[in-house]
Write a protein that holds these residues in place. Structure first.
Motif, PDB file in Angstrom:
ATOM      1  N   THR A  20     113.610  48.365  80.352  1.00 30.42           N
ATOM      2  CA  THR A  20     113.314  49.594  81.087  1.00 30.42           C
ATOM      3  C   THR A  20     113.892  50.799  80.356  1.00 30.42           C
ATOM      4  OG1 THR A  20     113.319  48.358  83.162  1.00 30.42           O
ATOM      5  CG2 THR A  20     113.564  50.742  83.325  1.00 30.42           C
TER       6      THR A  20
ATOM      7  N   PHE B 247     111.876  51.853  77.176  1.00 32.02           N
ATOM      8  CA  PHE B 247     110.697  52.686  77.421  1.00 32.02           C
ATOM      9  C   PHE B 247     111.080  54.071  77.940  1.00 32.02           C
ATOM     10  CE2 PHE B 247     108.339  48.638  77.206  1.00 32.02           C
ATOM     11  CZ  PHE B 247     107.376  49.022  76.290  1.00 32.02           C
ATOM     12  N   PHE B 248     112.220  54.177  78.621  1.00 32.45           N
ATOM     13  CA  PHE B 248     112.726  55.492  79.020  1.00 32.45           C
ATOM     14  C   PHE B 248     113.032  56.305  77.763  1.00 32.45           C
ATOM     15  CE2 PHE B 248     116.028  58.497  80.202  1.00 32.45           C
ATOM     16  CZ  PHE B 248     115.534  59.037  81.378  1.00 32.45           C
TER      17      PHE B 248
ATOM     18  N   MET C  28     107.427  51.619  81.223  1.00 32.44           N
ATOM     19  CA  MET C  28     108.780  51.578  81.777  1.00 32.44           C
ATOM     20  C   MET C  28     108.746  51.109  83.234  1.00 32.44           C
ATOM     21  SD  MET C  28     111.534  54.552  82.584  1.00 32.44           S
ATOM     22  CE  MET C  28     110.660  54.915  84.092  1.00 32.44           C
TER      23      MET C  28
END
Length: 124
Positions: free
Chosen positions: A76, A79-80, A40
Motif C-alpha cells: 500500500t 503505491f502511495f 494502492m
C-alpha cells in the motif's frame, strides 16, 4: 531500521528504473496518478482481508499472518509513494503539510467533548 518518506520515494524510483521502463509500466506523470492511487486502494483491500481472515492473536505475534499483513501494508505504501512521485510531491512538501495537518487535528477537538465515529468496526 526506520525509513523516511524520502527513502520510500527513492526506492520506488529505483524499482521503476530497473523494471518499469523495460517492462512498460506506467510512468510517473500526473496523468497516471489516479491509476497508481487505485492500485494502492486494491492493496489496502488486501490489508483489510488480512485483518478479517486472521485472529488478532495471530496478527499480534510473530508469524506468517503478521508477516503477510505487514507486507500488504508495505505494498500500500509503495503505491502511495508512486502517487506522490506522479504528482511531484517531495518528501519535504509532504512532511510539511503532514505536520500542519497533525497540528490542526491536535487542536480540532479541544473545545468539545470527543464522541466516537458513528460506526465502529470490531474484528476478531
Amino acid at each position: 531500521m526506520d525509513m523516511t518518506i524520502g527513502d520510500m520515494l527513492e526506492m520506488q524510483e529505483k524499482l521503476y528504473k530497473a523494471y518499469g521502463e523495460p517492462f512498460g509500466w506506467m510512468d510517473y506523470t500526473p496523468k497516471n496518478a489516479a491509476m497508481h492511487w487505485l492500485y494502492m486502494l486494491g492493496e489496502a483491500g488486501e490489508v483489510v482481508d488480512a485483518l478479517k481472515k486472521n485472529s488478532l492473536d495471530q496478527l499480534m505475534q510473530e508469524g506468517e499472518p503478521r508477516r503477510h499483513l505487514v507486507e500488504e501494508m508495505a505494498d500500500t505504501m509503495m503505491f502511495f509513494a508512486d502517487t506522490m512521485a506522479c504528482m511531484g510531491v517531495s518528501a519535504e512538501e509532504f512532511s510539511k503539510v503532514y505536520r500542519e495537518k497533525h497540528e490542526k487535528n491536535m487542536n480540532r477537538w479541544k473545545r468539545r467533548a470527543y464522541s466516537p465515529p458513528f460506526f465502529y468496526v470490531s474484528f476478531r
